[in-house]
Enzyme design. Structure first.
Site, PDB file in Angstrom:
ATOM      1  N   ARG A 181     -12.917  15.740   6.142  1.00 27.07           N
ATOM      2  CA  ARG A 181     -13.645  15.948   4.887  1.00 27.07           C
ATOM      3  C   ARG A 181     -15.099  16.307   5.158  1.00 27.07           C
ATOM      4  NH1 ARG A 181     -11.203  10.346   2.846  1.00 27.07           N
ATOM      5  NH2 ARG A 181      -9.189  11.046   2.024  1.00 27.07           N
ATOM      6  N   HIS A 191     -12.754   2.327  -0.495  1.00 26.79           N
ATOM      7  CA  HIS A 191     -12.698   1.314   0.561  1.00 26.79           C
ATOM      8  C   HIS A 191     -13.330  -0.003   0.111  1.00 26.79           C
ATOM      9  CE1 HIS A 191     -12.893   5.074   3.286  1.00 26.79           C
ATOM     10  NE2 HIS A 191     -11.628   4.691   3.219  1.00 26.79           N
ATOM     11  N   LYS A 239       3.412   0.989   3.110  1.00 29.09           N
ATOM     12  CA  LYS A 239       3.050  -0.035   4.089  1.00 29.09           C
ATOM     13  C   LYS A 239       3.087  -1.402   3.415  1.00 29.09           C
ATOM     14  CE  LYS A 239      -0.939   1.748   5.411  1.00 29.09           C
ATOM     15  NZ  LYS A 239      -2.201   1.938   6.179  1.00 29.09           N
ATOM     16  N   ASN A 241       0.869  -1.188   0.000  1.00 25.41           N
ATOM     17  CA  ASN A 241       0.000   0.000   0.000  1.00 25.41           C
ATOM     18  C   ASN A 241       0.900   1.231   0.000  1.00 25.41           C
ATOM     19  OD1 ASN A 241      -1.864   2.029   0.352  1.00 25.41           O
ATOM     20  ND2 ASN A 241      -2.868   1.116   2.118  1.00 25.41           N
ATOM     21  N   ARG A 261      -2.421  -2.103  -3.648  1.00 26.86           N
ATOM     22  CA  ARG A 261      -3.658  -1.341  -3.513  1.00 26.86           C
ATOM     23  C   ARG A 261      -3.649  -0.181  -4.501  1.00 26.86           C
ATOM     24  NH1 ARG A 261      -5.202   3.386   0.612  1.00 26.86           N
ATOM     25  NH2 ARG A 261      -7.413   3.540   0.126  1.00 26.86           N
ATOM     26  N   GLU A 308      -7.843  -5.317   4.941  1.00 25.42           N
ATOM     27  CA  GLU A 308      -7.699  -5.029   3.518  1.00 25.42           C
ATOM     28  C   GLU A 308      -6.483  -5.733   2.931  1.00 25.42           C
ATOM     29  OE1 GLU A 308      -8.954  -0.674   2.620  1.00 25.42           O
ATOM     30  OE2 GLU A 308      -8.295  -0.690   4.715  1.00 25.42           O
ATOM     31  N   ASN A 344     -12.998   0.711  17.349  1.00 24.55           N
ATOM     32  CA  ASN A 344     -12.372   1.040  18.632  1.00 24.55           C
ATOM     33  C   ASN A 344     -13.110   2.047  19.506  1.00 24.55           C
ATOM     34  OD1 ASN A 344     -10.052  -0.616  18.051  1.00 24.55           O
ATOM     35  ND2 ASN A 344      -9.398   0.961  16.611  1.00 24.55           N
ATOM     36  N   GLY A 400     -14.815   2.828  13.929  1.00 26.48           N
ATOM     37  CA  GLY A 400     -15.878   1.827  14.018  1.00 26.48           C
ATOM     38  C   GLY A 400     -15.525   0.647  14.901  1.00 26.48           C
TER      39      GLY A 400
END
Length: 403
Positions: A238, A178, A15, A8, A89, A384, A332, A330
């Site tokens: 955003r 996503h 990454k 990625n 990715r 992912e 944590n 979502g």
């Protein structure tokens, strides 16, 4: 067995995860940050321990070489040819890709042509691919597109009400993002639906960037992000969906140029813009608890926008069997999940169990509703990278079978 690298690449980061396939065992993982600087940060996990070094990293090519050298020096691999494929990715696949694709001249040129739709992402992905190509010239590389999962949407779900000329000439439409995460989560989620017939899932990928997708029988029906990741629900920085005249009015009255306003709507809006506190949702939550009214408004607005999309997708799917929360916020933040549940549970007859929610262990899958709930709601960690590895491994097997 085969070693597969999931990649990625961002504009200044790289990454990676190295997998043993098909067992999907993570051998090692890491990241190179601040690429282009003398004080870049390289972290790698070896035998469960994280090692961190500060090194000069001129470009992505140097970053990839540093990672490969570390794999060899630490005896994670003996030779580079042990890596049988790489999965990369790619954020924007446009209308061209409904599934992952082997990197070749055609794939490369199409990704390149889509840079205007994802200037920070697609260019970086290609730079990362080029860097790997130099180090592993004979290793197959696969592009795994964030947008591919959303290609099953109907025209009425992805078309914008603008002149047909713009839609066709400039490829203006809803693409979503996503998709790799939404696909993974919906596949896992289906296993928890104990009924025959249609399986209807609303997936909430809530991180710094966030999106919601309506999935029916494993296919994307609708998704919140639009032409770019700026659309959809309100996020950390955003705006999410917005009356277009807001953009026009700010541009006209502020005297700022178009690029400045666009960047502000991407990087200084959302929770950050409304609260004035931080681009980290945890800081905004803390400020709200301390009595900051702007921080509280930001959180209320954020939860309302998400609840609105959940309600919209409940209608679009003709009902819902499962709602999934995932990604950084979502997974944590039970406080965030509770705020969303408070705004949806009455209308959707969700029997939310606050005690179960707050008792859930981070990094695990658990249910946050009571057995009598009309809709099951779960927290499922996303992965992912394993999707990148799966598609790369499949390509490796296909090529191996053809030889």
């Amino acid at each position: 067995m085969a070693k597969i690298m999931a990649v990625n690449c961002g504009s200044s980061s790289f990454k990676f995860k190295l997998y043993e396939m098909p067992e999907e065992k993570v051998i090692t993982s890491g990241i190179v940050e601040r690429i282009g600087h003398e004080d870049a940060i390289f972290q790698i996990k070896i035998n469960g321990e994280s090692k961190k070094t500060i090194v000069p990293v001129k470009d992505h090519g140097v970053a990839v070489q540093i990672v490969m050298d570390a794999l060899l020096e630490n005896k994670i691999i003996e030779h580079l040819d042990e890596i049988k494929a790489t999965g990369h990715r790619v954020v924007q696949g446009g209308p061209y890709f409904k599934e992952s694709a082997l990197f070749n001249e055609d794939t490369y040129s199409k990704i390149e042509s889509l840079i205007p739709l994802a200037p920070l992402h697609n260019k970086a992905h290609l730079v990362g691919f080029d860097a790997f190509k130099k180090v592993l010239p004979n290793t197959p590389a696969v592009a795994v597109f964030d947008t591919a999962f959303h290609q099953t949407m109907d025209k009425e779900d992805y078309t914008y009400p603008i002149k047909k000329e713009y839609t066709e000439k400039y490829m203006i439409r809803r693409y979503g993002a996503h998709g790799t995460s939404h696909k993974y989560l919906s596949e896992i989620g289906e296993k928890y639906i104990e009924k025959d017939g249609d399986k209807r899932i609303i997936v909430c990928h809530l991180g710094s960037g966030a999106s919601i997708t309506a999935v029916k029988n494993g296919k994307c029906v609708a998704t919140s992000m639009g032409l770019t990741p700026l659309g959809g629900i309100m996020m950390n920085t955003r705006t999410g969906d917005l009356d277009p005249s807001v953009y026009y009015q700010v541009l006209k009255m502020s005297g700022k140029d178009n690029e400045t306003i666009f960047q502000e709507f991407n990087k200084e809006s959302g929770l950050y813009g409304v609260s004035g506190v931080s681009n980290d949702s945890r800081d905004v939550e803390k400020a709200a608890l301390e009595g900051n009214p702007d921080a509280q408004l930001a959180l209320d607005l954020w939860a309302r926008r998400i609840a609105d999309f959940i309600g919209q997708y409940f209608v679009r799917l003709g009902g819902c069997d499962l709602i999934i929360f995932s990604a950084g916020i979502g997974e944590n933040s039970p406080e965030s999940r509770e705020m969303i549940m408070d705004r949806t549970k009455e209308a959707l007859e969700i029997a939310y169990d606050r005690d179960l929610d707050y008792a859930g262990k981070r990094g695990t899958t658990f249910t946050i509703t009571k057995p009598e709930s009309k809709i099951k709601v779960m927290v499922i960690p996303t992965d992912e990278e394993v999707m990148l590895a799966r598609d790369a491994y499949k390509a490796y097997l296909d090529m191996k079978g053809n030889n």
